[in-house]
Design a protein around this motif. Structure first.
Motif, short mmCIF file in Angstrom:
data_model
loop_
_atom_site.label_atom_id
_atom_site.label_comp_id
_atom_site.label_asym_id
_atom_site.label_seq_id
_atom_site.Cartn_x
_atom_site.Cartn_y
_atom_site.Cartn_z
N ILE A 1 0.83 -1.21 0.00
CA ILE A 1 0.00 0.00 0.00
C ILE A 1 0.87 1.25 0.00
CG2 ILE A 1 -1.72 1.30 1.32
CD1 ILE A 1 -2.82 -1.36 2.30
N ASP A 2 1.97 1.23 0.71
CA ASP A 2 2.88 2.38 0.72
C ASP A 2 3.43 2.63 -0.68
OD1 ASP A 2 2.67 2.44 3.59
OD2 ASP A 2 4.11 0.79 3.64
N ARG A 3 3.81 1.56 -1.37
CA ARG A 3 4.33 1.70 -2.73
C ARG A 3 3.26 2.27 -3.67
NH1 ARG A 3 8.79 -1.51 -4.63
NH2 ARG A 3 10.04 -2.36 -2.93
N GLU A 4 2.03 1.83 -3.50
CA GLU A 4 0.93 2.36 -4.30
C GLU A 4 0.79 3.86 -4.07
OE1 GLU A 4 -2.57 0.23 -3.27
OE2 GLU A 4 -2.01 -1.60 -4.35
N TRP A 5 0.89 4.26 -2.82
CA TRP A 5 0.75 5.68 -2.49
C TRP A 5 1.87 6.51 -3.12
CZ3 TRP A 5 -3.33 7.78 0.25
CH2 TRP A 5 -3.22 9.15 0.52
N LEU B 1 0.91 10.08 3.58
CA LEU B 1 1.90 9.09 3.99
C LEU B 1 3.09 9.82 4.57
CD1 LEU B 1 2.70 6.04 3.98
CD2 LEU B 1 3.92 6.52 1.86
N ARG B 2 3.53 9.37 5.74
CA ARG B 2 4.67 10.00 6.40
C ARG B 2 5.82 9.01 6.48
NH1 ARG B 2 2.40 13.06 11.71
NH2 ARG B 2 4.64 13.11 12.09
N ILE B 3 7.00 9.51 6.21
CA ILE B 3 8.22 8.70 6.32
C ILE B 3 9.26 9.51 7.06
CG2 ILE B 3 10.15 7.70 5.03
CD1 ILE B 3 8.22 6.88 2.86
N ASN B 4 9.87 8.91 8.06
CA ASN B 4 10.99 9.50 8.77
C ASN B 4 12.22 8.63 8.53
OD1 ASN B 4 9.34 11.52 9.95
ND2 ASN B 4 8.71 10.09 11.55
N VAL C 1 16.82 8.34 0.95
CA VAL C 1 16.38 8.25 2.34
C VAL C 1 16.29 6.80 2.78
CG1 VAL C 1 14.54 8.81 3.97
CG2 VAL C 1 15.07 10.39 2.10
N ASP C 2 17.05 6.47 3.83
CA ASP C 2 16.93 5.18 4.48
C ASP C 2 15.81 5.28 5.51
OD1 ASP C 2 19.20 3.72 3.29
OD2 ASP C 2 20.41 5.23 4.29
N ILE C 3 14.79 4.47 5.35
CA ILE C 3 13.56 4.60 6.13
C ILE C 3 13.74 4.06 7.55
CG2 ILE C 3 11.17 3.84 6.30
CD1 ILE C 3 11.15 3.79 3.21
N ASP C 4 13.36 4.89 8.52
CA ASP C 4 13.27 4.43 9.91
C ASP C 4 11.82 4.15 10.29
OD1 ASP C 4 16.01 4.64 10.44
OD2 ASP C 4 15.84 6.77 10.93
N GLU C 5 10.92 5.03 9.85
CA GLU C 5 9.50 4.90 10.19
C GLU C 5 8.64 5.24 8.98
OE1 GLU C 5 9.17 6.17 14.86
OE2 GLU C 5 9.26 7.80 13.39
N VAL C 6 7.54 4.52 8.83
CA VAL C 6 6.56 4.83 7.79
C VAL C 6 5.17 4.58 8.36
CG1 VAL C 6 6.85 2.51 6.81
CG2 VAL C 6 5.77 4.31 5.45
N PHE C 7 4.26 5.52 8.14
CA PHE C 7 2.89 5.35 8.61
C PHE C 7 1.97 6.34 7.90
CE2 PHE C 7 5.13 8.23 11.43
CZ PHE C 7 4.26 9.27 11.65
#
Length: 219
Positions: free
Chosen positions: A47-51, A125-128, A156-162
């Motif tokens: 779903i994240d990839r779709e977004w 979508l948020r990514i940190n 960006v190396d992902i730490d958090e995604v939500f």
């Protein structure tokens, strides 16, 4: 404290009553639901990839080593965010004013916060994560838009995604054209004349920021 005191009782500063501890904050707003507290993930899912494939606008927040902040909008046709793998994305850099405030911050402090927007949708979508400025890579060939191959990209190396709920967009009614009021503020040429280019002629600025401006954004 009484409601009257909160609204403006004796001794209150013009800035209001500061909240200074986590306990005080939670006493006011409450604790998050279990679903909200546990929604953070550490890798991209389907779903994240779709977004990301549908998003055409992103906001990138950075900070230098002193905590001085910058938030920069990034936009391109939908799908401009390149997914390298489930834990890594890349955002192309396009021609701009060359201040590169966010890039200078990343060189000092790699931590970034990203929000990805799909026009018309209230949720985001948020990514940190932690960012690196890359000057070239094989995937740059996939980032070409209108003949423009970026000179830089933010990896960006992902730490958090939500996902973030739609309340802000619902409250602002941002996607409702009937609420738009672009003429409520000075047009871009007048802002430039007042704050950036006082020596310029307004007619010249109107022409510069006119319809042809959009034709030059990848030049």
């Amino acid at each position: 404290m009484s409601a009257r005191g909160i609204a403006g009782g004796p001794g209150m500063s013009a800035r209001g009553i500061a909240v200074t501890t986590a306990d005080e904050l939670e006493a006011i707003i409450g604790e998050p639901t279990r679903a909200a507290a546990e929604k953070t993930r550490h890798r991209l899912g389907e779903i994240d990839r779709e977004w990301l494939a549908a998003a055409s606008l992103a906001f990138v927040a950075t900070s230098d080593e002193h905590g001085d902040l910058d938030v920069s909008p990034k936009g391109d046709p939908a799908g401009f965010v390149h997914v390298l793998d489930d834990a890594t994305i890349a955002i192309p850099e396009r021609p701009g004013n060359r201040r590169a405030d966010g890039f200078h911050n990343v060189l000092r402090n790699p931590h970034v916060g990203l929000i990805f927007v799909v026009p018309g949708r209230g949720d985001t979508l948020r990514i940190n994560g932690r960012a690196t400025i890359v000057r070239d890579a094989l995937f740059f060939d996939d980032l070409v838009v209108k003949g423009h191959r970026p000179a830089l990209a933010l990896v960006v190396d992902i730490d958090e995604v939500f996902f973030h709920c739609s309340k802000a967009f619902l409250r602002s009614q941002a996607w409702k054209p009937e609420t738009w009021a672009p003429d409520a503020v000075r047009r871009r040429a007048l802002i430039a004349k007042s704050l950036e280019r006082p020596e310029a002629d307004v007619a010249e600025l109107d022409e510069y920021y006119g319809p042809s401006y959009a034709e030059r954004i990848y030049g």
